[in-house]
Design a protein around this motif. Structure first.
Motif, mmCIF file in Angstrom:
data_model
loop_
_atom_site.group_PDB
_atom_site.id
_atom_site.type_symbol
_atom_site.label_atom_id
_atom_site.label_comp_id
_atom_site.label_asym_id
_atom_site.label_seq_id
_atom_site.Cartn_x
_atom_site.Cartn_y
_atom_site.Cartn_z
ATOM 1 N N HIS A 69 0.833 -1.200 0.000
ATOM 2 C CA HIS A 69 0.000 0.000 0.000
ATOM 3 C C HIS A 69 0.872 1.256 0.000
ATOM 4 C CE1 HIS A 69 -3.927 -1.889 0.913
ATOM 5 N NE2 HIS A 69 -3.222 -2.745 1.648
ATOM 6 N N ASP A 119 -5.098 10.946 -2.777
ATOM 7 C CA ASP A 119 -6.500 10.540 -2.784
ATOM 8 C C ASP A 119 -6.712 9.122 -2.258
ATOM 9 O OD1 ASP A 119 -5.214 9.323 -4.867
ATOM 10 O OD2 ASP A 119 -6.451 10.190 -6.452
ATOM 11 N N THR A 120 -5.761 8.584 -1.515
ATOM 12 C CA THR A 120 -5.906 7.245 -0.947
ATOM 13 C C THR A 120 -6.887 7.270 0.229
ATOM 14 O OG1 THR A 120 -3.597 6.759 -1.507
ATOM 15 C CG2 THR A 120 -4.674 5.310 0.093
ATOM 16 N N PRO A 121 -7.915 6.417 0.215
ATOM 17 C CA PRO A 121 -8.811 6.348 1.379
ATOM 18 C C PRO A 121 -8.036 5.887 2.619
ATOM 19 C CG PRO A 121 -9.823 5.290 -0.535
ATOM 20 C CD PRO A 121 -8.389 5.546 -0.888
ATOM 21 N N LEU A 122 -8.230 6.592 3.715
ATOM 22 C CA LEU A 122 -7.556 6.261 4.974
ATOM 23 C C LEU A 122 -8.593 6.062 6.069
ATOM 24 C CD1 LEU A 122 -4.550 8.800 4.961
ATOM 25 C CD2 LEU A 122 -4.527 6.373 4.324
ATOM 26 N N ARG A 147 -3.980 16.313 6.514
ATOM 27 C CA ARG A 147 -3.777 15.253 5.526
ATOM 28 C C ARG A 147 -2.587 15.585 4.624
ATOM 29 N NH1 ARG A 147 -6.601 10.781 2.784
ATOM 30 N NH2 ARG A 147 -5.077 10.218 1.193
ATOM 31 N N ALA A 192 -13.921 3.600 -6.276
ATOM 32 C CA ALA A 192 -14.228 4.690 -5.355
ATOM 33 C C ALA A 192 -12.965 5.350 -4.812
ATOM 34 C CB ALA A 192 -15.072 4.165 -4.193
ATOM 35 N N GLY A 193 -11.823 4.699 -5.008
ATOM 36 C CA GLY A 193 -10.546 5.251 -4.565
ATOM 37 C C GLY A 193 -9.783 5.879 -5.707
ATOM 38 N N HIS A 237 -10.295 8.417 -9.759
ATOM 39 C CA HIS A 237 -9.611 9.647 -10.154
ATOM 40 C C HIS A 237 -8.861 9.439 -11.469
ATOM 41 C CE1 HIS A 237 -7.336 13.449 -9.377
ATOM 42 N NE2 HIS A 237 -6.440 12.820 -10.119
ATOM 43 N N ARG A 246 -16.979 12.617 -9.494
ATOM 44 C CA ARG A 246 -15.960 12.756 -8.435
ATOM 45 C C ARG A 246 -15.949 14.208 -7.958
ATOM 46 N NH1 ARG A 246 -12.566 8.173 -6.827
ATOM 47 N NH2 ARG A 246 -10.990 9.736 -6.365
#
Length: 751
Positions: A93, A98-101, A145, A551-552, A556, A609
């Motif tokens: 990873h 724009d990485t979901p956290l 962030r 969605a991640g 984009h 988006r």
């Protein structure tokens, strides 16, 4: 490992907070320790290590056993890099913009001891313009962030402008100005960075009173967190630009139609005001002794005497050092490139020689395309930073020359006076992530094979659970690497690289400019469109199989690839409108309808988006409104800078910050081209009768100005309704337009 797990480094709590935000509960199994290396010298201007040697002073080690990970490092940023490398190399990873956290990591796999050594002392980040084109309306959540992203990517030297308006307000209050005059001089909040550079003042304001307090607090919080990681922020400084009432006899200068007043360096007030601003900054925000000032940014010195720039340099440094004896001036090399006709080698050397080497750090701002370090012999011994720019004005065109980046950085590091740091100096972020990740990666890692790097980037960006999807995505990105990201020798600059969608309509090329129009459209295609279309379909296939992945970051990237293809197709459709209408002697309604339909379809895709919508941008701006009157200024600033930029009567910066955003593409830009189409018959008739286009062009410009004024007043059209998700809309648009790839021409001559 040589770390001491029992000791607590000063940055330990900060890193534990980062780990919790990135990993969630599993972060309790991550431990940080100081690394037993000689302490890092605090001097900010040490050169880079000689070629082939890793002695930049920053190191990390990590090891994982029995579900626990220990990261030992020389400093906080290196510890963050070590954690990120563990996540990338052992967990698969990476953490992008724009990485979901938190990451979906439920356990921490074992790892033998691994070590990393920085290639350079510093990782520089940001550009004055970025604070207008990306982050003018960010709140603490956005900044927290972003600072985490900086630390994970090895950024040690971020530019920090937030809250500087309070510094200027404090300094000018002490110099006798009242609050209303100062806020009027500062202008609108969306334009403050250009005020800080001395490019303009009083414009699009006044500054709301609540903005000063809220952003002074935000700026202090940003600096506190950056320093807690061990970063050394760069704060803005005086450029000679002053309110007119403080310099009635000062010289005036013009930038893009904006007039400002500057003091002569021989005027005693020059050093006085420079010192007053630096002292106010020290009181409000402290200092790490690094000060950014660009007194000649895109403006020729007001005095043609070759000695004048040196006088400005000496006065600026003297003013800074009166407040901070350890001051180091950080300056962008952009003027040397942008106005090369004035900044001859001799003038540059005379200017640089006025400052001792240890008191200046130069950012070679556009080194990936126009490196000044080669021209100026590594800046005659001055410490410097190799920086990548790519993005101008926040434009969202997906394009870059990825293969050139590693060899450009390697060449700089092998120079006799190598850079002390590598930087990202984009005018806006959140676009072309592969390019900026590649640059940041080389602060620590040498990239020897761009294809291998790309495969790893893709695997870590998406972390897909299916091997076949991973294979497909790697193949798709290899296609992007062979198309939009293989822009070798292309001058990626708005004046040279600007498609039809965001361009201001005109009849000027009908019909006499048709050959040049054809050449310009063909010149934007240095690759096979079929390669791009194949990559696009491969990404859509994966998105349809894994909606959560879409969605991640994949969502984009789907939109960026869609933009890349549809922008070039819009160019082609526009050319078809012109050619067919000229041939027929009247507007070709069929081709006009097809051209307009593309705007609608692209707008729907963008609307899936938030980051590709205008509404998201304006909502962030309005979130800062405390009083009813604040909304007017904030909405105006948000709308203005991405459209007309300045006034509706000035064409100088019109569409410089054009964006592929929903609300603009299907609204503002489409409306403008519809106005153009309505007047096309008249323009064609004028040519047929032997008349010039002045009357048609004048009428079009009047209507375009009215449309711009309506947008500034009323905002965008409502967003599209009945939208599918990004995978659904991508497939719909792909099905509609992919077959047109064969109609796009290709030319090897793109310079």
């Amino acid at each position: 490992m040589t770390g001491n797990d029992e000791s607590t480094p000063p940055w330990g709590d900060t890193l534990r907070g980062l780990a919790r935000r990135v990993l969630g509960p599993v972060a309790d199994a991550v431990h940080f320790a100081p690394l037993d290396f000689p302490p890092l010298d605090s001097a900010p201007l040490d050169p880079a290590p000689a070629a082939g040697h890793n002695n930049a002073g920053r190191h990390y080690e990590y090891e994982a056993r029995g579900g626990d990970v220990t990261v030992a490092a020389t400093d906080g940023v290196s510890a963050a890099v070590g954690l990120h490398h563990y996540l990338r190399e052992r967990c698969g990873h990476s953490v992008g913009w724009d990485t979901p956290l938190p990451l979906p990591v439920r356990s921490l796999p074992d790892s033998p001891p691994s070590r990393g050594d920085a290639r350079v002392r510093h990782g520089y980040y940001l550009n004055f313009c970025t604070f207008s084109y990306t982050m003018p309306y960010w709140d603490w959540a956005d900044w927290e962030r972003e600072i985490d992203w900086m630390a994970l990517h090895g950024i040690t030297m971020p530019l920090a402008l937030t809250g500087h308006e309070s510094v200027l307000h404090t300094a000018y209050t002490r110099l006798g100005m009242d609050d209303e005059s100062i806020r009027g001089f500062l202008g609108g909040p969306g334009y403050l960075p250009f005020q800080f550079m001395g490019c303009l003042d009083t414009f699009a304001g006044p500054l709301p009173p609540s903005w000063l307090d809220s952003h002074r607090e935000l700026g202090a919080r940003i600096l506190e967190r950056e320093r807690a990681f061990g970063m050394t922020p760069v704060l803005p400084a005086f450029t000679g630009h002053v309110p007119p009432q403080l310099a009635p006899q000062g010289s005036s200068r013009i930038w893009q139609g904006f007039e400002t007043r500057v003091l002569d360096p021989s005027d005693s007030r020059y050093q006085q005001i420079c010192t007053e601003i630096a002292r106010a900054q020290l009181e409000l925000f402290g200092s790490d002794h690094l000060y950014a000032a660009d007194p000649f940014i895109e403006m020729i010195p007001v005095d043609a005497d070759p000695a004048f720039p040196g006088a400005v340099a000496r006065a600026t440094l003297a003013g800074l050092r009166a407040a901070d004896p350890e001051a180091v001036w950080v300056m962008q090399a952009w003027p040397f490139s942008y106005q090369r006709h004035f900044w001859t080698d001799e003038r540059i050397r005379a200017f640089l020689d006025a400052i001792p080497h240890e008191r200046m750090l130069i950012a070679d701002l556009w080194a990936e395309y126009d490196p000044q370090w080669r021209r100026l012999e590594q800046f005659s011994g001055k410490p410097w930073l190799w920086c990548a720019l790519l993005n101008f004005g926040g434009r969202t065109d997906p394009v870059a020359d990825l293969p050139n980046v590693p060899q450009s950085i390697d060449a700089a590091l092998e120079a006799p006076n190598p850079p002390s740091g590598i930087g990202l100096s984009m005018e806006a972020t959140r676009n072309n992530p592969a390019f900026f990740e590649l640059v940041a990666d080389q602060i620590w890692n040498r990239v020897t094979d761009i294809g291998t790097w790309m495969d790893t980037f893709v695997d870590q960006r998406y972390s897909t659970r299916r091997d076949d999807d991973a294979t497909t995505l790697r193949a798709a990105w290899r296609g992007l690497l062979d198309s939009i990201y293989a822009a070798s020798g292309v001058r990626i600059f708005p004046a040279q690289f600007s498609g039809v969608v965001t361009a201001k309509p005109s009849y000027a090329r009908i019909p006499d400019g048709l050959d040049q129009l054809r050449a310009d459209i063909a010149g934007a295609l240095w690759y096979s469109p079929g390669t791009l279309v194949t990559a696009w379909e491969q990404m859509i296939d994966v998105a349809e199989r894994d909606r959560a992945l879409a969605a991640g970051p994949l969502g984009h990237d789907l939109i960026e690839v869609g933009i890349a293809y549809l922008a070039r197709l819009a160019d082609r459709f526009f050319l078809d409108v012109v050619e067919q209408s000229v041939r027929l002697g009247t507007r070709s309604d069929e081709h006009v309808a097809r051209f307009m339909r593309l705007f609608d379809d692209l707008d729907r895709l963008l609307a899936t988006r938030d980051e590709f919508t205008y509404q998201h941008w304006e909502a962030k701006a309005l979130s800062w409104a405390s009083e009813p009157g604040d909304r007017d200024v904030l909405a105006d600033n948000a709308r203005r800078i991405i459209t007309v930029w300045g006034t509706t009567t000035s064409p100088l910066l019109d569409d410089y910050s054009g964006r592929f955003w929903s609300g603009l593409v299907g609204g503002y830009y489409r409306d403008r081209w519809q106005l153009w189409a309505h007047g096309l018959d008249r323009a064609l008739a004028s040519d047929e009768l032997g008349h010039d286009h002045d009357s048609s062009e004048h009428d079009l410009n009047r209507r375009l100005q009215e449309r711009a004024e309506a947008f500034l007043r009323d905002g965008p059209h409502p967003p599209p309704e009945d939208l599918g998700d990004v995978a659904t809309e991508s497939r719909r648009v792909y099905t509609t337009y992919a077959s047109h790839a064969g109609s796009l021409s290709r030319t090897p001559d793109h310079n």
